[in-house]
Scaffold this motif. Structure first.
Motif, mmCIF file in Angstrom:
data_model
loop_
_atom_site.group_PDB
_atom_site.id
_atom_site.type_symbol
_atom_site.label_atom_id
_atom_site.label_comp_id
_atom_site.label_asym_id
_atom_site.label_seq_id
_atom_site.Cartn_x
_atom_site.Cartn_y
_atom_site.Cartn_z
ATOM 1 N N GLU A 1 0.828 -1.204 0.000
ATOM 2 C CA GLU A 1 0.000 0.000 0.000
ATOM 3 C C GLU A 1 0.869 1.263 0.000
ATOM 4 O O GLU A 1 0.595 2.219 -0.724
ATOM 5 N N SER B 1 -6.848 -5.097 -10.889
ATOM 6 C CA SER B 1 -8.223 -5.571 -11.030
ATOM 7 C C SER B 1 -8.595 -5.912 -12.472
ATOM 8 O O SER B 1 -9.559 -6.628 -12.700
ATOM 9 N N THR C 1 -5.172 -6.229 -6.549
ATOM 10 C CA THR C 1 -5.775 -7.423 -5.944
ATOM 11 C C THR C 1 -4.729 -8.272 -5.217
ATOM 12 O O THR C 1 -5.074 -9.033 -4.327
ATOM 13 N N CYS D 1 2.383 1.672 -3.449
ATOM 14 C CA CYS D 1 1.398 2.194 -4.407
ATOM 15 C C CYS D 1 1.275 3.707 -4.286
ATOM 16 O O CYS D 1 1.107 4.407 -5.285
ATOM 17 N N SER D 2 1.387 4.190 -3.073
ATOM 18 C CA SER D 2 1.367 5.636 -2.856
ATOM 19 C C SER D 2 2.544 6.308 -3.563
ATOM 20 O O SER D 2 2.392 7.352 -4.197
ATOM 21 N N ASP E 1 -3.674 3.634 -7.334
ATOM 22 C CA ASP E 1 -4.731 3.460 -6.350
ATOM 23 C C ASP E 1 -4.661 2.042 -5.789
ATOM 24 O O ASP E 1 -4.866 1.068 -6.513
ATOM 25 N N TYR E 2 -4.383 1.927 -4.514
ATOM 26 C CA TYR E 2 -4.237 0.621 -3.876
ATOM 27 C C TYR E 2 -5.522 -0.209 -3.995
ATOM 28 O O TYR E 2 -5.462 -1.439 -4.016
ATOM 29 N N ALA E 3 -6.657 0.440 -4.092
ATOM 30 C CA ALA E 3 -7.933 -0.273 -4.227
ATOM 31 C C ALA E 3 -7.984 -1.088 -5.521
ATOM 32 O O ALA E 3 -8.751 -2.050 -5.620
ATOM 33 N N ASP E 4 -7.169 -0.725 -6.509
ATOM 34 C CA ASP E 4 -7.125 -1.446 -7.782
ATOM 35 C C ASP E 4 -6.188 -2.649 -7.752
ATOM 36 O O ASP E 4 -6.135 -3.414 -8.709
#
Length: 157
Positions: free
Chosen positions: A56, A91, A70, A59-60, A65-68
């Motif tokens: 995470e 994703s 998996t 990714c920053s 976007d860490y939400a993308d």
């Protein structure tokens, strides 16, 4: 009977060709991040000791976007050098393609930062590998980019 065969054989050929074309979809699944990172670490491509970095947080740094993500594995140099591995399963293949821009920007940012106080590390960044295998975005900055590329080539077959 002959008329039935003349209609049935072309239909079967089209069906078989359609099934064969679906075989290309296998590469869209990407690669396993942990196994890929381990294969890269084991390849002897790195001169520095690398340690795991929180995905995470990485990714920053990459503007992704860490939400993308998996699944992902990131390693960085313990000596504040340029060597780095990021294997990020995204994703979708489209999201993975978009993530490459963030990884390329990371390479550019590292070059700008290291050229003034660790210029010998810039040559590693010049050989950085930024690629996508299916839904997986990959960044590799290694002392021996050819060895790292060989590992990735083996995974994509």
């Amino acid at each position: 009977m002959k008329q039935l065969l003349t209609r049935l054989v072309p239909a079967l050929l089209v069906f078989c060709l359609a099934l064969t074309a679906c075989g290309g979809e296998k590469s869209l699944a990407g690669v396993d991040p942990a196994q890929t990172a381990q294969a890269l670490l084991d390849s002897g491509a790195f001169a520095d000791a690398l340690d795991a970095i929180d995905t995470e947080a990485a990714c920053s740094l990459y503007g992704i976007d860490y939400a993308d993500v998996t699944d992902g594995v990131v390693y960085g140099s313990l000596s504040s050098g340029a060597e780095e591995i990021a294997v990020l399963r995204m994703s979708s293949t489209d999201v993975a393609e978009a993530a490459l821009a963030g990884l390329e920007q990371r390479v550019a940012d590292q070059k700008a930062m290291l050229e003034s106080y660790q210029p010998d590390e810039v040559s590693k960044l010049d050989q950085a590998i930024v690629t996508r295998l299916g839904d997986t975005a990959i960044l590799v900055v290694a002392a021996d980019a050819a060895k790292a590329q060989s590992v990735l080539d083996g995974l994509s077959q």
